[in-house]
Design a protein around this motif. Structure first.
Motif, PDB file in Angstrom:
ATOM      1  N   ALA A   4       7.637  14.553   0.747  1.00  0.00           N
ATOM      2  CA  ALA A   4       6.829  13.347   0.542  1.00  0.00           C
ATOM      3  C   ALA A   4       5.520  13.699  -0.167  1.00  0.00           C
ATOM      4  O   ALA A   4       5.119  13.044  -1.132  1.00  0.00           O
ATOM      5  CB  ALA A   4       6.541  12.684   1.883  1.00  0.00           C
ATOM      6  N   TRP A   5       4.875  14.755   0.311  1.00  0.00           N
ATOM      7  CA  TRP A   5       3.610  15.172  -0.281  1.00  0.00           C
ATOM      8  C   TRP A   5       3.804  15.645  -1.717  1.00  0.00           C
ATOM      9  O   TRP A   5       2.995  15.368  -2.608  1.00  0.00           O
ATOM     10  CB  TRP A   5       2.962  16.255   0.573  1.00  0.00           C
ATOM     11  N   ASP A   7       6.008  14.674  -3.827  1.00  0.00           N
ATOM     12  CA  ASP A   7       6.202  13.506  -4.688  1.00  0.00           C
ATOM     13  C   ASP A   7       4.864  12.824  -4.971  1.00  0.00           C
ATOM     14  O   ASP A   7       4.557  12.487  -6.122  1.00  0.00           O
ATOM     15  CB  ASP A   7       7.177  12.527  -4.013  1.00  0.00           C
ATOM     16  N   VAL A   8       4.074  12.666  -3.912  1.00  0.00           N
ATOM     17  CA  VAL A   8       2.759  12.019  -4.063  1.00  0.00           C
ATOM     18  C   VAL A   8       1.881  12.834  -5.014  1.00  0.00           C
ATOM     19  O   VAL A   8       1.191  12.289  -5.874  1.00  0.00           O
ATOM     20  CB  VAL A   8       2.070  11.883  -2.683  1.00  0.00           C
ATOM     21  N   LYS A  12      -0.337  11.308  -8.235  1.00  0.00           N
ATOM     22  CA  LYS A  12      -1.463  11.028  -7.339  1.00  0.00           C
ATOM     23  C   LYS A  12      -2.357   9.889  -7.829  1.00  0.00           C
ATOM     24  O   LYS A  12      -2.893   9.146  -7.023  1.00  0.00           O
ATOM     25  CB  LYS A  12      -2.286  12.286  -7.061  1.00  0.00           C
ATOM     26  N   PHE A  15      -0.587   6.663  -7.006  1.00  0.00           N
ATOM     27  CA  PHE A  15      -0.536   6.537  -5.541  1.00  0.00           C
ATOM     28  C   PHE A  15      -1.916   6.141  -4.996  1.00  0.00           C
ATOM     29  O   PHE A  15      -2.037   5.257  -4.146  1.00  0.00           O
ATOM     30  CB  PHE A  15      -0.080   7.870  -4.946  1.00  0.00           C
ATOM     31  N   THR A 308      10.850   3.786  -3.222  1.00  0.00           N
ATOM     32  CA  THR A 308      12.169   4.321  -2.873  1.00  0.00           C
ATOM     33  C   THR A 308      13.136   4.114  -4.034  1.00  0.00           C
ATOM     34  O   THR A 308      13.892   5.029  -4.390  1.00  0.00           O
ATOM     35  CB  THR A 308      12.708   3.615  -1.615  1.00  0.00           C
ATOM     36  N   GLU A 334       7.257   9.320   5.804  1.00  0.00           N
ATOM     37  CA  GLU A 334       6.022  10.094   5.598  1.00  0.00           C
ATOM     38  C   GLU A 334       5.215   9.528   4.441  1.00  0.00           C
ATOM     39  O   GLU A 334       3.985   9.437   4.513  1.00  0.00           O
ATOM     40  CB  GLU A 334       6.359  11.563   5.319  1.00  0.00           C
ATOM     41  N   GLN A 335       5.915   9.116   3.390  1.00  0.00           N
ATOM     42  CA  GLN A 335       5.199   8.559   2.254  1.00  0.00           C
ATOM     43  C   GLN A 335       4.547   7.225   2.619  1.00  0.00           C
ATOM     44  O   GLN A 335       3.428   6.939   2.203  1.00  0.00           O
ATOM     45  CB  GLN A 335       6.149   8.370   1.076  1.00  0.00           C
ATOM     46  N   SER A 336       5.251   6.428   3.412  1.00  0.00           N
ATOM     47  CA  SER A 336       4.678   5.154   3.870  1.00  0.00           C
ATOM     48  C   SER A 336       3.427   5.421   4.694  1.00  0.00           C
ATOM     49  O   SER A 336       2.403   4.741   4.543  1.00  0.00           O
ATOM     50  CB  SER A 336       5.674   4.385   4.737  1.00  0.00           C
ATOM     51  N   MET A 338       1.525   8.040   4.587  1.00  0.00           N
ATOM     52  CA  MET A 338       0.452   8.536   3.706  1.00  0.00           C
ATOM     53  C   MET A 338      -0.225   7.375   3.000  1.00  0.00           C
ATOM     54  O   MET A 338      -1.449   7.325   2.883  1.00  0.00           O
ATOM     55  CB  MET A 338       1.034   9.491   2.654  1.00  0.00           C
ATOM     56  N   SER A 384       8.221   0.270   6.217  1.00  0.00           N
ATOM     57  CA  SER A 384       9.018   1.372   5.674  1.00  0.00           C
ATOM     58  C   SER A 384      10.508   1.166   5.953  1.00  0.00           C
ATOM     59  O   SER A 384      11.356   1.787   5.316  1.00  0.00           O
ATOM     60  CB  SER A 384       8.550   2.711   6.239  1.00  0.00           C
TER      61      SER A 384
END
Lengths: 402, 234
Positions: A4-5, A7-8, A12, A15, A308, A334-336, A338, A384
């Motif tokens: 997740a991190w 990808d972010v 960035k 995001f 997604t 996790e992305q949600s 974040m 999510s």
């Protein structure tokens, strides 16, 4: 390695911008709670600050804040001899709006019972209390006036000698404290033409009564003080301070026999304000908060869903490689979180930096921050689900489709 | 001579897409066996059923009839899975595709590590092993680069490294050289041969490239869903 991190990290900027947008939304949710708390504090601030044990107001009214109340000035002297009473003072309060340096100044005018009350109990931030009998004023900082500034009220210029911080009326307007007599003069002030018209109206009314006589007509055309019954009401309430050990209920029982007044305790005054002034606002703000919560949830769900969808191919690849459901769910969740967490952080910063400049007082503390944190967590988790549902439906063979 | 260890066996696979008069029979009794260290080619025109067979062997697209066994153990019988297919894919099968299909937000090394991660292994050992694989495939110096920063050939090498990460006994490759020029394509096929022999993996490659057939141990041809051996060098 946190997928997740990772990808972010690669997107960035986008995001962070998305999270900032959410942060603004969460900040508004936070502000709604803060405005509600500010409403309560503003509504009860004056009642608390005046330091009275009893508020003696016009019979069967809930004045002086929740509704209009008028009591005779001499009531102050009569109350002083009631057993249990230590001191009394007149109190008047009214909202006035005047033009000052070409902009409108809306203020809650409060009369202090000179010389006993010079504003010692006020939360002074600058300057001093009233030091002379007339033409001085203590103002709240929210009005934007400076020490020494002169403000034209009624027929006179008043000089700002003290500035308070956070002293607002129940409507959120900054409080201006002047001598009680000055307050009466300001409130009763009418231009010459208005006075002339009022006198004519009085004479006209007199003609329809059995009191009609040349002598009375002459009196009516003169100063209104000549006929006390026609004079404007002198004050809104009498504040009563009890001697140590005296019981509020006992004095209230004594005053219950007085036909023209009602005596309420400070706590009762607070409740009048909360039930009368704040109740509807509370429900309105509650409704806004609920709607904003739903809107936030929908927006977060759409963002997570789109994030997604943008990763559909990568998720399909992970599934094709045999990734457990938990890996895919974890990635979305996790992305949600974040996104929600960063949005909340933005909201926190926005609140800290900007709420103090909002037109109405926004009071946010730990309960508001914690409440919104819980709300954001719940919204993020629920939202999510849309992304997770989408992710779980992605077939691993999507990779083979190119 | 010791009998070679059987990695995958497909018996009489049948797969039909659609129904009624629009039905297409993609697999008609397709059967094959691949052993450890064997490099197998699947040839055939487009629409002949090669990819359907590959996805069936990869346990992604189950045939209605027939049997698939991994290491002698039945895992699919007449369209019914026997066992946890994602788990079998994780531990026993590696995939390489026409496009490298690297995850764009991961570096080359992270793309290899992800194969370990989805198996619950994500430590220092896996980090080192990922780098070793990239080194072995000649892209070790590019480990910190993202897929978009790699050439097509380098991306395919990273994809092969990822497929090898869990040392699977079976690697399935779907036209892995079609996006590469002939020189790079041959390099990749050479790599497959080396991997098959050094790692002891059975590698089944769908390809159109006739120029590299000399590298394969076994070649099957497919037409209209029917699979037939074309040549065996084993």
């Amino acid at each position: 390695m946190n997928l997740a991190w990772k990808d972010v990290r690669r997107q960035k900027g986008r995001f962070a911008l998305t999270a900032f947008g959410l942060g603004l939304l969460f900040a508004i949710v936070l502000a709604m709670g803060g405005i509600y708390r500010g409403l309560i504090e503003d509504a009860t601030l004056l009642v608390d600050r005046m330091g009275a044990d009893l508020w003696v107001v016009q019979r069967d009214t809930r004045g002086p804040f929740a509704e209009r109340s008028t009591v005779p000035a001499d009531l102050e002297d009569r109350l002083r001899v009631v057993p249990g009473v230590a001191e009394t003072r007149r109190f008047s309060s009214a909202i006035i709006q005047r033009n000052h340096h070409n902009h409108s100044l809306r203020m809650n005018l409060v009369g202090l019972a000179w010389p006993w009350d010079r504003g010692e109990g006020l939360p002074l931030a600058e300057g001093r209390t009233l030091a002379q009998a007339h033409l001085e004023m203590i103002v709240d900082r929210s009005l934007g006036l400076a020490l020494g500034e002169r403000v034209h009220l009624g027929n006179d210029d008043y000089t700002v000698v003290g500035i308070t911080k956070g002293l607002l009326g129940s409507g959120g307007d900054g409080v201006v404290c002047v001598n009680e007599a000055d307050a009466s003069a300001i409130l009763a002030y009418q231009p010459s033409e208005a006075l002339r018209l009022e006198r004519e109206a009085r004479v006209s009314r007199l003609a329809h009564t059995e009191l009609d006589s040349p002598a009375n007509e002459e009196r009516l055309r003169g100063d209104e003080g000549i006929l006390p019954a026609l004079a404007p009401p002198p004050t809104n309430a009498i504040l009563v301070k009890l001697i140590p050990g005296a019981r509020v209920e006992a004095v209230q029982r004594t005053l219950a026999g007085w036909v023209e007044v009602t005596a309420t305790s400070t706590e009762e005054q607070r409740q009048f304000l909360l039930q009368g002034v704040v109740e509807k606002s509370k429900r309105q703000i509650g409704l806004f908060r609920a709607l904003l919560g739903v809107v936030s949830g929908i927006i977060v769900a759409l963002i997570v869903f789109n994030m997604t969808a943008a990763k559909a191919h990568d998720i399909a690849l992970l599934k094709l490689m045999g990734a457990k459901t938990g890996v895919v769910v974890g990635l979305i969740l996790e992305q949600s979180m974040m996104l929600g967490g960063l949005g909340y952080a933005f909201a926190f910063v926005i609140a800290e930096l900007s709420f103090q400049y909002w037109p109405r007082r926004v009071v946010v503390g730990f309960p508001e921050f914690a409440g919104v944190a819980v709300l954001v967590t719940v919204i993020t988790l629920i939202s999510s689900l849309a992304g997770i549902h989408r992710a779980l439906k992605i077939p691993p063979t999507l990779v083979l489709a190119g | 001579m010791e009998p070679r260890e059987e990695v995958v066996r497909a018996d009489q696979l049948n797969k039909t897409y659609g129904s009624g008069h629009t039905a297409v029979r993609a697999l008609r009794g397709a059967s094959l066996v691949a052993h450890r260290g064997e490099l197998v080619a699947l040839l055939g025109p487009s629409g002949s059923g090669k990819s359907t067979l590959l996805t069936a062997l990869g346990l992604l697209n189950l045939p209605e009839k027939g049997r698939i066994a991994l290491a002698g153990q039945d895992v699919v019988v007449n369209g019914i899975a026997h066992g946890d297919l994602p788990s079998l894919r994780r531990s026993r099968i590696g995939f390489v595709f026409q496009k490298s299909n690297l995850i764009p937000f991961l570096t080359a090394q992270e793309n290899v590590r992800v194969a370990f991660k989805i198996n619950g292994q994500d430590g220092v050992g896996e980090l080192r092993r990922s780098q070793e694989l990239l080194d072995a495939l000649g892209v070790g110096e590019r480990s910190d680069h993202y897929p978009e920063q790699l050439s097509g050939g380098e991306q395919q090498r990273v994809a092969i490294a990822r497929a090898l990460a869990m040392a699977p006994p079976l690697i399935l490759a779907d036209e892995p050289t079609s996006a590469l020029d002939s020189h790079r394509g041959r390099e990749v096929m050479d790599l497959f041969k080396r991997v098959a022999h050094e790692h002891g993996a059975a590698i089944i490659v769908v390809t159109h490239d006739q120029r590299t057939l000399d590298l394969f141990d076994t070649v099957f041809e497919m037409e209209d869903g029917i699979l037939a051996p074309a040549r065996s060098a084993a």
